[in-house]
Design an enzyme around this catalytic site. Sequence first.
Site, short mmCIF file in Angstrom:
data_model
loop_
_atom_site.label_atom_id
_atom_site.label_comp_id
_atom_site.label_asym_id
_atom_site.label_seq_id
_atom_site.Cartn_x
_atom_site.Cartn_y
_atom_site.Cartn_z
CD GLU A 1 9.25 2.27 -20.85
OE1 GLU A 1 9.57 3.10 -21.71
OE2 GLU A 1 10.06 1.53 -20.27
CE1 TYR B 1 -24.89 13.16 -39.38
CE2 TYR B 1 -25.11 15.16 -40.67
CZ TYR B 1 -24.34 14.07 -40.26
OH TYR B 1 -23.07 13.92 -40.71
CG ASN C 1 15.08 0.21 -22.42
OD1 ASN C 1 15.61 0.10 -21.32
ND2 ASN C 1 15.62 0.89 -23.41
CE LYS D 1 18.15 0.82 -19.86
NZ LYS D 1 17.82 2.21 -20.17
CB SER E 1 19.58 1.37 -25.20
OG SER E 1 20.41 2.49 -25.41
CB THR F 1 -0.92 0.04 1.25
OG1 THR F 1 -0.12 0.22 2.40
CG2 THR F 1 -1.74 -1.24 1.40
CG HIS F 2 0.39 4.33 1.36
ND1 HIS F 2 -0.39 5.46 1.31
CD2 HIS F 2 -0.24 3.50 2.23
CE1 HIS F 2 -1.43 5.33 2.13
NE2 HIS F 2 -1.36 4.14 2.69
CE LYS G 1 -18.14 9.05 -40.00
NZ LYS G 1 -19.29 9.50 -39.18
#
Length: 476
Positions: free
Chosen positions: A291, A318, A286, A284, A278, A156-157, A326
């Site tokens: 993300e 209308y 990632n 790296k 990377s 929690t937190h 759309k």
Amino acid sequence: MTNKLWAGRFSERTDKLVEEFTASIGFDARLLEYDIAGSIAHVRMLAKQGIISGDDGVTIMGALGVIKRKIERGGVELGVEYEDIHMLIEKMLVEEVGEMGEKMHTARSRNDQIALDIRLFLRDKTKEIIRLLFELSRAMVLQAHKNIDVIMPGYTHLQRAQPVLFAHHLLAYYEMFKRDRERLEDCLKRINVMPLGSAALAGTSFPIDMDYVAELLDFPKIVANSMDGVSDRDFIIEFLSAAALIMMHLSRLAEEMILWSTYEFGFIELSDAYTTGSSIMPQKKNSDVAELTRGKCGRVYGSLIALLTTMKGLPLTYNRDLQEDKEPLFDAVDTLTATINVNCGLMANIKVNAQRMRETAQIGHLTATDMADYLVRKGMTFRRAHSVTGSAVKYAIQQGKEIAELTLEEMKKFSEMLDVDIFNYISLERSVTIRTSPGGTAPVRVKEALAKAAVELNLDLLLPADCGRPTGDSPA
Ligand code: ARG
């Protein structure tokens, strides 16, 4: 073919800029198959009702099939001079069958046509998204099942709070995505209403049979009011709200995937196939898929707000503003579809580091609540037990120890009620095992939840009674 279908009352040509500004063909051509299906149903109804002849009906329907294939093959230029997909098809029809093609638009308008097309499109897409959510839930439930005995720190937190089963954590997401499926099922009820025959706004004097059109297109009902029929976009807004919630859920999951796969957490490893590297830092790996999942949430919220804003203050019925429904809808549908789809693979391929999760759960006094509960069971009030345990935690921190590492002698300084059985009582296994309240993290509850989810998902899970049950004492 530049003469507009509505050119009769006009003396001047439309300005080129206006054609460009007002055209929707660049994006509504995507509704081709639905527009054709709607037109075929409409023409069949016109012929059945004797509004056009049976022969004309057959010829027009045949030509509509030809036109569909022509456009699908990509040979037709979707020029802005046609304005939208409806007018392009009608123009092509007249080219194909001559004057007879001019009968097709009897007793309908583009206003009801577009309402119908979007409903048909969204009905398909909603079902597809429900199916994808099923797939994602399956991947999640399989991970939960595979890792049924893994204990992790619950937060929690974002502070370590209490040990939980990793499966319990995943099944929390199962519940979210289950609600999402239910919401979409509910949306379907309002999407699945047939508006064709509203005829611009007021209905028509021709003896149309809207129920027949509904039957042909597999709609359980027709709109009750022609004015609402052409101006209602609630069903899109409902879908977009449901879509926004789904993206929010995916984004929360993505955030945890990102956090968990850091060196700092090290709870999971994302598979190479679902990560990227990377261009400068050779080491790296990632979590770009997660993300982007988090990142794409914003554009779906944007679609929802865009349409709510478009609709606000629109007089009946209308208005061309409605054409702006759309692109946000298509973007949301595509974003959602791609995002859920890729997350199925992401979830199915995570590698769980059980050892690391467990070690992390052992640091930070995560079973302090159990120590307090122990004292309560021995007769202390909870508030007092909370305070006593808090003092023990403070002392342990000063000693650079975990409460579980205190000696019995040290324990006794805080309460005489603390006995040698406290050590088992505050073990991770025990802490998890005794949380048998409904929806709790106890293995017996989690296995029940897994079994229930497996039934809902049509998954064949092997769940023997002792499957992966953490060792340790059973609840007192
Ligand atoms: N392209 C229009 C839309 O997407 C179709 C309906 C146009 N109707 C009209 N009267 N201009 O909303």
